[in-house]
Design a protein around this motif. Structure first.
Motif, PDB file in Angstrom:
ATOM      1  N   TRP B  76       0.854  -1.197   0.000  1.00 35.38           N
ATOM      2  CA  TRP B  76       0.000   0.000   0.000  1.00 35.38           C
ATOM      3  C   TRP B  76       0.885   1.240   0.000  1.00 35.38           C
ATOM      4  O   TRP B  76       1.600   1.480   0.971  1.00 35.38           O
ATOM      5  CB  TRP B  76      -0.890  -0.045   1.233  1.00 35.38           C
ATOM      6  N   ASP B  78       0.114   4.619  -0.311  1.00 38.16           N
ATOM      7  CA  ASP B  78      -0.717   5.818  -0.227  1.00 38.16           C
ATOM      8  C   ASP B  78       0.118   6.997   0.263  1.00 38.16           C
ATOM      9  O   ASP B  78       0.570   7.015   1.402  1.00 38.16           O
ATOM     10  CB  ASP B  78      -1.872   5.565   0.743  1.00 38.16           C
ATOM     11  N   ASN B 108      -6.476   3.554  -6.410  1.00 42.63           N
ATOM     12  CA  ASN B 108      -6.194   2.618  -5.326  1.00 42.63           C
ATOM     13  C   ASN B 108      -4.683   2.382  -5.305  1.00 42.63           C
ATOM     14  O   ASN B 108      -4.160   1.661  -6.159  1.00 42.63           O
ATOM     15  CB  ASN B 108      -6.933   1.296  -5.546  1.00 42.63           C
ATOM     16  N   ILE B 110      -2.213   0.600  -4.747  1.00 43.74           N
ATOM     17  CA  ILE B 110      -1.690  -0.745  -4.511  1.00 43.74           C
ATOM     18  C   ILE B 110      -0.504  -0.934  -5.454  1.00 43.74           C
ATOM     19  O   ILE B 110      -0.657  -0.788  -6.659  1.00 43.74           O
ATOM     20  CB  ILE B 110      -2.767  -1.814  -4.795  1.00 43.74           C
ATOM     21  N   LEU B 141      -0.157  -5.870   1.835  1.00 45.84           N
ATOM     22  CA  LEU B 141      -1.546  -6.301   1.661  1.00 45.84           C
ATOM     23  C   LEU B 141      -1.668  -7.789   1.365  1.00 45.84           C
ATOM     24  O   LEU B 141      -2.637  -8.430   1.768  1.00 45.84           O
ATOM     25  CB  LEU B 141      -2.200  -5.532   0.503  1.00 45.84           C
TER      26      LEU B 141
END
Lengths: 160, 160
Positions: B76, B78, B108, B110, B141
């Motif tokens: 992840w 972000d 997203n 990812i 994840l």
């Protein structure tokens, strides 16, 4: 219901959300529960193509992709079970850890398919793809370009 | 701040969460903001390995993985920006759609790395991996086994 040898977490990962994901579109495929091929290789052998229909607001994000290019398609395969650590798949001998399987049952049910673009409709935000093992209506999370420089393990060569 | 030619969504995807993800562990790497290699190929060229430290509750899910095996590591990335549709990367010529880039800026965030397992500590739930472009502390994840039958596009061969 657990099969023999299966082990579950003491909690459901769905109740421990630490970040949120959004659905950018849906996969349109001939497949549903009971009819979907078990994996992408078998899906490809059927000769059936599929489509990725983006929410139209995301259509401009396809700029630069081209027909014939391979992409990494990430999709959400949440079937309600996210808590298995050890699984006993029907089609595989013996039990295995979730991180050694491609099963949709996993803490974060994100599936990954390396597929080839067969058509692009930039206005509608629709990609044709050569194959998918995803059920019709499966939410799409991401599309990435596939690059051999990072998506093939170092030193790997196909068998002759 | 937007660079020239960049186009953003009229909303922040972070505010439209349709499903929740949980963090199963963290990547431990030598990298942080400003020092991280731009991609996995460049990371591999540094010769620096890294580790995946799972939350110990997930350690049994590693059962069946082996040293030398390639895995798909999903993490992840972000960094607060998820709304760009068209990007103007420093290192690339011209503008491109987000779905034609591997940038961490995406609806997203990812990221996906195909890496090789260099060690396994089943008790602690720690994998050694050959390389990563992820910053130290990046949430993990998912881990999936890499299979040439589904993770290489049909017909692809390395250049001789």
């Amino acid at each position: 219901m657990r099969r023999e040898g299966e082990i579950a977490l003491p909690f459901d990962p769905a109740t421990r959300a630490e970040a949120g994901i959004t659905f950018v579109g849906r996969i349109r495929s001939p497949w549903g529960k009971g009819t979907a091929p078990k994996n992408l290789r078998l899906a490809r052998e059927t000769g059936q193509g599929a489509r990725v229909e983006l929410d139209p607001v995301y259509a401009p994000a396809l700029t630069g992709l081209r027909v014939g290019q391979a992409i990494q398609l990430l999709y959400w395969v949440d079937r309600g079970e996210r808590d298995l650590l050890i699984q006993n798949p029907h089609h595989d001998r013996g039990i295995k850890g979730t991180f050694a399987l491609r099963s949709p049952v996993r803490p974060n049910p994100i599936a990954l398919g390396t597929v080839v673009i067969t058509s692009i409709d930039m206005e509608a935000g629709v990609l044709g793809i050569d194959a998918t093992d995803a059920w019709d209506g499966t939410p799409v999370l991401d599309i990435k370009p596939w690059f051999d420089s990072v998506d093939v393990p170092p030193g790997w060569h196909p068998e002759r």
